[in-house]
Design a protein around this motif. Structure first.
Motif, PDB file in Angstrom:
ATOM      1  N   CYS A 107       0.837  -1.210   0.000  1.00 39.64           N
ATOM      2  CA  CYS A 107       0.000   0.000   0.000  1.00 39.64           C
ATOM      3  C   CYS A 107       0.867   1.254   0.000  1.00 39.64           C
ATOM      4  O   CYS A 107       0.575   2.224  -0.706  1.00 39.64           O
ATOM      5  CB  CYS A 107      -0.918   0.008   1.213  1.00 39.64           C
ATOM      6  N   LEU A 108       1.934   1.234   0.781  1.00 42.47           N
ATOM      7  CA  LEU A 108       2.817   2.397   0.843  1.00 42.47           C
ATOM      8  C   LEU A 108       3.511   2.607  -0.497  1.00 42.47           C
ATOM      9  O   LEU A 108       3.683   3.744  -0.950  1.00 42.47           O
ATOM     10  CB  LEU A 108       3.842   2.204   1.956  1.00 42.47           C
ATOM     11  N   ALA A 109       3.907   1.535  -1.151  1.00 43.55           N
ATOM     12  CA  ALA A 109       4.532   1.641  -2.471  1.00 43.55           C
ATOM     13  C   ALA A 109       3.563   2.228  -3.489  1.00 43.55           C
ATOM     14  O   ALA A 109       3.977   2.968  -4.390  1.00 43.55           O
ATOM     15  CB  ALA A 109       5.017   0.269  -2.927  1.00 43.55           C
ATOM     16  N   GLU A 110       2.281   1.914  -3.365  1.00 40.29           N
ATOM     17  CA  GLU A 110       1.277   2.463  -4.273  1.00 40.29           C
ATOM     18  C   GLU A 110       1.078   3.955  -4.051  1.00 40.29           C
ATOM     19  O   GLU A 110       0.727   4.685  -4.977  1.00 40.29           O
ATOM     20  CB  GLU A 110      -0.044   1.717  -4.086  1.00 40.29           C
ATOM     21  N   GLN A 111       1.301   4.409  -2.825  1.00 42.34           N
ATOM     22  CA  GLN A 111       1.154   5.829  -2.520  1.00 42.34           C
ATOM     23  C   GLN A 111       2.402   6.632  -2.872  1.00 42.34           C
ATOM     24  O   GLN A 111       2.324   7.840  -3.070  1.00 42.34           O
ATOM     25  CB  GLN A 111       0.815   6.016  -1.037  1.00 42.34           C
ATOM     26  N   PHE A 112       3.551   5.964  -2.961  1.00 44.84           N
ATOM     27  CA  PHE A 112       4.817   6.636  -3.262  1.00 44.84           C
ATOM     28  C   PHE A 112       5.569   5.898  -4.372  1.00 44.84           C
ATOM     29  O   PHE A 112       6.695   5.418  -4.180  1.00 44.84           O
ATOM     30  CB  PHE A 112       5.688   6.708  -1.994  1.00 44.84           C
ATOM     31  N   THR A 117      -8.548   3.572   7.923  1.00 47.61           N
ATOM     32  CA  THR A 117      -8.381   3.522   6.476  1.00 47.61           C
ATOM     33  C   THR A 117      -6.911   3.581   6.099  1.00 47.61           C
ATOM     34  O   THR A 117      -6.123   4.327   6.707  1.00 47.61           O
ATOM     35  CB  THR A 117      -9.134   4.678   5.787  1.00 47.61           C
ATOM     36  N   LEU A 118      -6.516   2.812   5.086  1.00 53.89           N
ATOM     37  CA  LEU A 118      -5.140   2.833   4.600  1.00 53.89           C
ATOM     38  C   LEU A 118      -4.822   4.117   3.844  1.00 53.89           C
ATOM     39  O   LEU A 118      -3.666   4.366   3.502  1.00 53.89           O
ATOM     40  CB  LEU A 118      -4.885   1.619   3.707  1.00 53.89           C
ATOM     41  N   TYR A 119      -5.827   4.936   3.597  1.00 56.21           N
ATOM     42  CA  TYR A 119      -5.623   6.232   2.954  1.00 56.21           C
ATOM     43  C   TYR A 119      -4.631   7.085   3.741  1.00 56.21           C
ATOM     44  O   TYR A 119      -3.860   7.854   3.174  1.00 56.21           O
ATOM     45  CB  TYR A 119      -6.975   6.945   2.835  1.00 56.21           C
ATOM     46  N   GLU A 120      -4.631   6.929   5.064  1.00 58.35           N
ATOM     47  CA  GLU A 120      -3.770   7.733   5.926  1.00 58.35           C
ATOM     48  C   GLU A 120      -2.414   7.081   6.175  1.00 58.35           C
ATOM     49  O   GLU A 120      -1.604   7.611   6.941  1.00 58.35           O
ATOM     50  CB  GLU A 120      -4.469   7.983   7.266  1.00 58.35           C
ATOM     51  N   LEU A 121      -2.153   5.945   5.561  1.00 53.15           N
ATOM     52  CA  LEU A 121      -0.946   5.179   5.880  1.00 53.15           C
ATOM     53  C   LEU A 121       0.328   5.983   5.661  1.00 53.15           C
ATOM     54  O   LEU A 121       1.267   5.913   6.465  1.00 53.15           O
ATOM     55  CB  LEU A 121      -0.900   3.900   5.037  1.00 53.15           C
TER      56      LEU A 121
END
Length: 274
Positions: A59-64, A93-97
């Motif tokens: 998930c973090l890789a998808e955000q960055f 929510t993973l939105y705030e990860l």
């Protein structure tokens, strides 16, 4: 140790066990979890420990994505695991990860004690890039102005304010160019040290970045604070030591129509009507 007799205590223990698997003692696991026919309690927990962190790293890789590209998958994954252990998810929510990821890079940089001029350039780049990516990610899903009327060239300046889905960025590197080159699968290298300024806006759920000059950045920053075009223009003239007449003419003749077309603004009356 949390009170295992309460639901909250069990939840807190489980979160700690997932985020910090190496700190969990076998006796703790056996006291809270039961084995299956084929696996011990610790082996059952290990399945969740591995999958939980792996999923959060994805998930973090998808955000960055550009930060991952710059660091390489393996090194980014290492950064992600340290970040998740230091600042575990605290939202439903993973939105705030990734909310604290840029700050994490800044706070944990190995040269933090050095004067600014002696700090590693590539670390500055990674922090700026992650900051830019976080801004894009937030605007992608933020409340916007979709489905409503937009101002046009006939809308008076007194009625223009920045739209809700708008962000400004000031960076030490051209991170927006790097990000979009990565997105386009272009061959990219770490860019040189070069101040860059970016405006980001969203229209019809499409987020776009626009390179701007330093005077433009000063104007838009002032407009964010004052929500008054004339006052922001006067601020630019004062800050840059330029004639107010020249600044106002530049706004009217060179900038205004283009930024309206790029949906930087909404009508003040449209916002007041909400």
């Amino acid at each position: 140790m949390s009170d295992s007799s309460s639901l909250q205590g069990m939840q807190e223990w489980m979160q700690n066990a997932l985020v910090h698997p190496h700190k969990v003692q076998t006796q703790e696991v056996n006291a809270r979890l039961v084995p299956s026919n084929r696996l011990s309690a610790s082996e059952r927990l290990a399945i969740y420990q591995r999958s939980y962190i792996t999923r959060l790293c994805v998930c973090l890789a998808e955000q960055f994505p550009a930060s991952r590209h710059a660091l390489g998958p393996a090194l980014f994954d290492n950064f992600a695991r340290v970040y998740l252990a230091r600042d575990p998810s605290d939202s439903y929510t993973l939105y705030e990860l990734g909310r604290r990821f840029p700050a994490f890079l800044e706070e944990t940089r190995p040269d933090a004690a050095q004067p600014e001029e002696n700090r590693e350039t590539w670390i500055n780049f990674m922090i700026d890039l992650a900051t830019y990516e976080r801004s894009l990610f937030v605007l992608f899903d933020a409340p916007g102005h979709e489905g409503k009327e937009w101002p046009n060239v006939d809308t008076p300046d007194e009625d223009l304010v920045l739209q809700p889905c708008f962000a400004l960025g000031s960076y030490r590197f051209p991170v927006a160019n790097y990000y979009h080159n990565v997105s386009d699968n272009s061959e990219v290298q770490l860019p040189p040290l070069e101040n860059s300024y970016v405006a980001i806006s969203r229209f019809d759920y499409l987020t776009s970045s626009f390179p701007i000059t330093y005077p433009h950045y000063v104007f838009l920053k002032a407009l964010q604070n004052s929500q008054n075009v004339a006052a922001a223009l006067d601020h630019v003239a004062l800050a840059l030591g330029t004639s107010p007449k020249v600044v106002h003419a530049s706004w009217k003749d060179q900038i205004r129509e283009q930024w309206l077309a790029n949906h930087f603004f909404v009508s003040r009356h449209a916002l007041d009507a909400k």
